[in-house]
Design a protein around this motif. Sequence first.
Motif, PDB file in Angstrom:
ATOM      1  N   UNK A 104       0.863  -1.087  -0.003  1.00 38.64           N
ATOM      2  CA  UNK A 104      -0.016  -0.115  -0.014  1.00 38.64           C
ATOM      3  C   UNK A 104       0.872   1.387   0.194  1.00 38.64           C
ATOM      4  N   UNK A 105       0.237   2.277  -0.547  1.00 34.82           N
ATOM      5  CA  UNK A 105       1.169   3.453  -0.320  1.00 34.82           C
ATOM      6  C   UNK A 105       0.051   4.674   0.046  1.00 34.82           C
ATOM      7  N   UNK A 106       0.795   5.552   0.987  1.00 34.11           N
ATOM      8  CA  UNK A 106       0.298   6.152   1.815  1.00 34.11           C
ATOM      9  C   UNK A 106       0.997   7.536   1.523  1.00 34.11           C
ATOM     10  N   UNK A 213      -3.760  18.708   5.443  1.00 33.12           N
ATOM     11  CA  UNK A 213      -2.683  17.710   5.088  1.00 33.12           C
ATOM     12  C   UNK A 213      -2.257  17.215   6.527  1.00 33.12           C
ATOM     13  N   UNK A 214      -3.057  16.967   7.355  1.00 33.06           N
ATOM     14  CA  UNK A 214      -2.735  16.838   8.746  1.00 33.06           C
ATOM     15  C   UNK A 214      -2.816  15.433   9.176  1.00 33.06           C
ATOM     16  N   UNK A 215      -3.142  14.385   8.320  1.00 30.45           N
ATOM     17  CA  UNK A 215      -3.249  13.059   8.533  1.00 30.45           C
ATOM     18  C   UNK A 215      -2.632  12.044   7.533  1.00 30.45           C
ATOM     19  N   UNK A 216      -1.711  11.244   7.780  1.00 28.33           N
ATOM     20  CA  UNK A 216      -1.437  10.327   6.529  1.00 28.33           C
ATOM     21  C   UNK A 216      -2.779   9.722   5.893  1.00 28.33           C
ATOM     22  N   UNK A 217      -2.779   9.836   4.755  1.00 26.99           N
ATOM     23  CA  UNK A 217      -3.780   9.539   3.899  1.00 26.99           C
ATOM     24  C   UNK A 217      -3.321   8.571   2.592  1.00 26.99           C
ATOM     25  N   UNK A 218      -4.300   7.639   2.284  1.00 24.13           N
ATOM     26  CA  UNK A 218      -4.062   6.633   1.123  1.00 24.13           C
ATOM     27  C   UNK A 218      -3.781   7.465  -0.040  1.00 24.13           C
ATOM     28  N   UNK A 219      -2.740   6.811  -1.016  1.00 23.92           N
ATOM     29  CA  UNK A 219      -2.484   7.304  -2.228  1.00 23.92           C
ATOM     30  C   UNK A 219      -3.962   6.460  -3.008  1.00 23.92           C
ATOM     31  N   UNK A 220      -4.119   7.075  -4.199  1.00 22.67           N
ATOM     32  CA  UNK A 220      -5.023   6.426  -5.249  1.00 22.67           C
ATOM     33  C   UNK A 220      -4.563   5.299  -5.808  1.00 22.67           C
ATOM     34  N   UNK A 221      -5.256   4.224  -6.058  1.00 22.28           N
ATOM     35  CA  UNK A 221      -4.858   2.982  -6.855  1.00 22.28           C
ATOM     36  C   UNK A 221      -6.038   3.226  -7.814  1.00 22.28           C
ATOM     37  N   UNK A 222      -5.562   3.400  -9.229  1.00 25.62           N
ATOM     38  CA  UNK A 222      -6.765   3.473 -10.038  1.00 25.62           C
ATOM     39  C   UNK A 222      -6.754   2.673 -11.230  1.00 25.62           C
ATOM     40  N   UNK A 223      -7.546   2.689 -12.201  1.00 25.18           N
ATOM     41  CA  UNK A 223      -7.509   1.989 -13.448  1.00 25.18           C
ATOM     42  C   UNK A 223      -6.502   2.516 -14.680  1.00 25.18           C
ATOM     43  N   UNK A 224      -5.782   3.591 -14.383  1.00 27.39           N
ATOM     44  CA  UNK A 224      -5.135   4.247 -15.138  1.00 27.39           C
ATOM     45  C   UNK A 224      -3.551   4.090 -14.899  1.00 27.39           C
ATOM     46  N   UNK A 225      -3.224   4.652 -13.577  1.00 25.69           N
ATOM     47  CA  UNK A 225      -1.824   4.612 -13.102  1.00 25.69           C
ATOM     48  C   UNK A 225      -1.296   3.295 -12.284  1.00 25.69           C
ATOM     49  N   UNK A 240      -7.384  12.200  -4.353  1.00 26.94           N
ATOM     50  CA  UNK A 240      -7.910  11.390  -3.058  1.00 26.94           C
ATOM     51  C   UNK A 240      -8.966  10.482  -3.408  1.00 26.94           C
ATOM     52  N   UNK A 241      -9.128   9.220  -2.839  1.00 25.91           N
ATOM     53  CA  UNK A 241     -10.239   8.490  -2.966  1.00 25.91           C
ATOM     54  C   UNK A 241     -11.384   8.936  -1.961  1.00 25.91           C
TER      55      UNK A 241
END
Length: 656
Positions: A104-106, A213-225, A240-241
């Motif tokens: 996972x990426x955050x 930008x005050x909490x670690x959050x998920x990167x987006x995993x999408x159908x393009x990249x 963001x998701x």
Amino acid sequence: MRHLKLNYLLSALGLLLITATTTRAQTPSDSIKYDHQEVFGPVTWPVTSGNTRSANGQPGEHYWQNRADYMIKASINETAQDTTITGEVTINYTNNSPDNLDYLWLQLDQNLFKPDSRGAATTPIGGDRFDVKGFGRGGYHVESVSVTYKGQTYKVDPVITDARMQLRLNTPMGAKGEKIQVKVNYSFSIPFYGADRMGRKKFKDGYVYELAQWYPRMCVYDDVEGWNTLPYMGLGEFYCDYGDYDYYITAPANMTVAGSGDLLNAKEVLSTTQQNRLAEARNSDKTVMIISPDEVTQAATHPFKGTLTWHFKMLNTRDVSWAASTAFIWDAARVNFPSGRKGIAMSTYPVESAGNDSWGRSTEYLKNSMEIYSKEYFEYPWNSAVSVSGVALGMEYPGIIFCLSNLKNGALWGDITHEIGHNWFPMIVGSNERKYMWMDEGFNTFINEYSTLKFNNGEYFNSKNRAANGIARMMSRAKDPLMLAPEAINDYGQYYNKTALGLDMLRNVVLGPDRFDYAFHEYVKHWAFKHPLPYDFFRAMNDASGEDLNWFFKPWFFTTWKLDQAIQSVKYVKDDPANGSLITLVNKEKMAMPVILKITQANGKVETINLPVNIWQRNGVWTFVYPSTSALQSLELDPDHQLPDVDRKNNEWSGK
């Protein structure tokens, strides 16, 4: 403006009978840069696999996107030396993709403010609006990370690279609806100037803290990249998701906290008087004071001791933000949505910002903007929004905006209507800001024109503002196209103004308001709470308008081509203007646009004709017959200055 249907076909005999009577200097053919093959050649936009996106510009049959739901508990801690945020975030992440995920990426956006960050290294030596230098205590301190998957909980040693964090999983996360939980304990020092997106500013009655930008959050995993892991470097914003946010902010009891979403425990954090005033505001179209200027420092305003925990919740959003201060004046008013639903608009600001020529009208501006955008584009989906006066010139988050504390009158209106407009682009239509800044800044600038026209009978609307002239000057020196990522562009103002002008031209010159508005609304409707690409927008506009606009989209967004339409010559048939006038136009630069030509005859007749862009499909010179009845007195291309013509001197012709 009426349209004149013209007969473009001249017989060979008619051409032989034409003699020149009044002409301008001919434009040498070698001065024409235009190439019709470049403009009207075939364009094939990229496609994704698996029918995730349709050819008509809508989400496809198998479109998917992942989901991230957040539970956050954070506290703000003031000391004489520093002010810090300490928090714990629990992320319930759903993988709706067809792929198993080994890691996972955050995003760790606060790491931008580390002295050795990539963003600090690339900040110009003289600084800029998004300056990230000069705060040596910045960045996240990640205390611990744990993962729970299929009932098993284990700690993870994160791999942190600049403003990103990779979590390598013991067991791959399954696809098509599998869920995993990530828990991160963290802290950071609040920067004074947070790249014009957050930070702290001192006022007479205390600091105003704007927290984003005050909490670690998920990167987006999408159908393009797949994983979108472009680092946060200051200028490029966010991707963001969507998910539900349940968050708690613990702050000193003498602070007022404003946040995205609904305040769920007003009885625990507000005085009885403040609760009653808030209830009054929910039923009032006029602004109601919750905390008045003379109450800010009174003991009764903050009757509690120690600390208080403020509980907020916001559903189906891509982010949340908040602000806190001992200096806040607080006011509010009701928002009336088209469906009949009611909401609330609020403002918090220090006494330095007070006054009817300044932040005293903030809630009025916010309320009206929300109502205008909701009626015209898409109904605001949440219940509240708040405008905060502080250090940031202008920054947007779902349900909350930060605007500069010293703005007044039209400048404040412009900032507020722009920042809350971002709740439509990209908070509702969730594009990737970090790669395609024009899809949020430009679309938002476009709808700001409409809100400014509608607000208070056009109080701040300037009908004489001819944006096309300024864009023409910008385009004449532009080095980079709009499709370039923010960190690589030399003039990011293009994202705002060139994009907005492009939409204006499509609406007012190419398609007409009805066809444009229908297609644009279809795009918004189908991509609300989803992740459109630029190519989805292009396809959506083509399909719903019934027009192949690729001749416009390709040069406007992918090149730095310029537009220069010119009047080359005027001749009369049989040397008599009563037989008709032969007008020759030339397209000198590489872009093409329809022609708007104002014609004034010596007999006083004035009319404006419109020629489609298709006149340029074969080459850059076009001659047509105008059915004149007397000599032509003058011609003017684009008389209302709707097009960014880089040389207006050749737009006019005089019979004298």
